[in-house]
Design a protein around this motif. Structure first.
Motif: not given
Length: 579
Positions: A107-114, A138-140, A188-191
């Motif tokens: 769903q066009q989102r990027f999440l980086q986890v610490g 599972n959208g990220f 495409r890039k992450a929104a």
């Protein structure tokens, strides 16, 4: 050459770090697909499919990001609750990373986890996102890094490059590499890009905001170990020393902690407006340990069972008060553990039983020997040689601009449109919550209260230990409010927290819907309570079920210090980063 003692210490640290990584957040169960009641759902973004096969990502060149030899080492499709393209890679010299790219649900989102502790391996663990619907579905695209070294690697602290990679470089380069993989895989890039981490993961998030303000649109930083130098070297060495007698044995053990905690509750529980076993306003609690003195009880009272000896009382005072310079008597840390946190001391600086490994001793010794100073001390160095003084603080300040993430000048992050949510448990004994409060204050002093309020929020959770668990409601989702803030301009206000159901405690999930990530869920009919942006807190209205958030109202904390005076206050002033 490594001595037997050195090897033993690093093995101990490795075991402890693994414990806190895997079991520090053990209140998990299988996830649901529905957002928690009362939580505003984030915007549904269109699902974007891949434009190439997963295996083709193996040929992506990362040398422009990490230097010659940086590359994807593996790209394969996996099914872990959902279908992902799992990419692993290396960024020179030794930064490894993993990226999970959904093939059917992005769903066009990027999440980086610490990564928590001193990191050392790829950790897909996320606190503070219980029931986040886009995450659970599972959208990220999710990424994580080992921060440039292997767990227990003694050469980590002896290698200047690995020090830099741990301090800031690995997290940044992983973000850049992941964005390139997203562009290649989906066309495409992450929104939107987000970062979320707790403990050292919180430090990593703040480091990103301070050094690389354009990397992420939103950062959620929990219990941040951003005052790294002081927290590891001064605070933990003091706690370890203070609770160790001349024979090397613990003065206070876990057996005494309920006695101490109950005495704190007897004095302070009702001050916040509700007798519920929680201290919601610990800065207003001025606990007098003298009530536990054996001298006040009848003859025959047993030390450590229903009272404390004079030695134990003196130790308790030292644990609460923290180190002071012996000449000026000024504080050498922002603060220590707060009243109400006592049960969480077990396993940190109070052994669960005699002979158990002391986390504070191990982490302090490891960082003092291999990270905190420009030149490492000899292999024979021990905590017995540590003297907490103003000079120690001055020596630690030399690498403060490298490891610490306490720079309050977030003007570039704010100008880039970034949003920041800070959160911390009042019951955290590992990283004093006063560190987060001091940073919140420093942001206001540096940028002005009006500007701070436009992009930052701080939430303090009563009864919460380090990142998770505790006597209070510990299940919370700060990721969804962050999505709404970044994507819709809806600034967060009250956020619901939930108690962990008894059947969830000490239970790891068996299903992993987000690749390898362990997700939290909120049990049906879980007791709930709101948390408000600091300095407000939730107080029971006096009507209705105390386990329902709707029956709580907003109130300002009785004690809101204007500043925290200590010798290292300059650490929270703007400074030039050390590379």
């Amino acid at each position: 050459m490594m001595t037997t003692e050195t090897c033993r210490r690093w093995r101990q640290l490795s075991i402890i770090t693994l414990f806190f990584i895997f079991f520090g957040s053990y209140a998990h169960a299988e996830t649901t697909a529905n957002p928690p009641a009362g939580q505003q759902s984030p915007r549904q973004l269109a699902i974007v499919p891949p434009i190439i096969d997963c295996a083709e990502l193996a040929s992506v060149d990362l040398s422009a990001i990490g230097g010659a030899g940086s590359k994807v080492t593996s790209a394969k499709e996996v099914i872990k609750g959902a279908r992902f393209c799992e990419v692993e890679g290396v960024l020179k010299p030794a930064i490894t990373f993993k990226v999970l790219l959904p093939t059917d649900s992005w769903q066009q989102r990027f999440l980086q986890v610490g990564c928590g502790g001193l990191c050392g391996h790829i950790q897909l663990q996320l606190d503070g996102a219980a029931g986040c619907f886009p995450l659970d579905s599972n959208g990220f695209v999710v990424a994580a890094t080992d921060m440039g070294h292997a767990l227990g690697d003694i050469n980590f602290g002896n290698d200047p490059q690995k020090r830099r990679d741990f301090a800031y470089r690995a997290v940044h380069l992983t973000a850049v590499a992941t964005k390139q993989l997203i562009q290649t895989f989906y066309g495409r890039k992450a929104a939107y890009a987000y970062f979320s981490g707790c403990s050292d993961g919180g430090r990593e998030g703040l480091m990103e905001a301070q050094r690389y303000p354009a990397d992420f649109n939103g950062i959620v930083a929990g219990a941040a170990a951003n005052n790294f130098q002081v927290q590891k070297a001064v605070y933990h060495s003091w706690q370890a020393q203070s609770n160790t007698d001349v024979n090397g044995k613990a003065v206070i053990t876990a057996a005494q902690l309920p006695l101490i905690h109950n005495a704190v509750l007897a004095q302070c529980d009702a001050q916040d407006g509700q007798v519920d076993g929680l201290i919601a306003d610990p800065q207003s609690c001025h606990f007098n340990p003298a009530v536990l003195s054996c001298a006040r009880l009848a003859p025959g009272s047993a030390n450590g069972h229903n009272c404390l000896s004079d030695t134990q009382l003196a130790t308790l005072h030292r644990l609460y008060d923290g180190p002071r310079d012996p000449k000026s008597l000024e504080r050498l840390t922002v603060g220590g553990p707060l009243p109400g946190s006592e049960l969480a001391w077990a396993g940190i600086f109070v052994p669960k039983k005699t002979g158990d490994l002391n986390y504070s001793e191990s982490v302090a010794l490891s960082t003092l020997k291999y990270l905190n100073y420009e030149k490492n001390p000899p292999a024979s160095f021990s905590l017995k040689e540590v003297k907490q003084t103003a000079q120690m603080l001055a020596d630690l300040s030399k690498l403060h601009p490298l490891y610490d993430a306490t720079n309050p000048n977030l003007q570039p992050f704010y100008a880039a449109g970034g949003k920041l949510i800070l959160w911390h448990g009042w019951g955290d004994p590992s990283v004093s919550p006063l560190n987060t409060l001091a940073y919140h204050q420093a942001l206001g002093e540096t940028l002005g209260l009006v500007t701070r309020n436009k992009f930052e929020r701080l939430y303090m959770l009563p009864g919460l230990y380090h990142c998770s668990t505790g006597e209070g409601p510990s299940m919370v989702d700060f990721l969804t409010p962050m999505l709404n803030w970044v994507e819709q301009g809806i600034a967060p206000d009250s956020v619901l927290t939930y108690m962990v159901a008894s059947e969830q405690k000490n239970k790891m999930i068996t299903k992993k819907p987000q690749g390898d990530m362990k997700l939290e869920t909120i049990a049906d009919n879980a007791a709930s309570r709101p948390v408000f942006p600091y300095p407000d807190y939730a107080v029971y209205s006096g009507k209705g079920d105390v386990s329902q958030a709707a029956n709580y109202q907003r109130k300002k904390l009785a004690t809101v210090p204007e500043n925290y005076h200590w010798l290292g206050e300059s650490f929270y002033k703007p400074y030039a980063a050390l590379n």
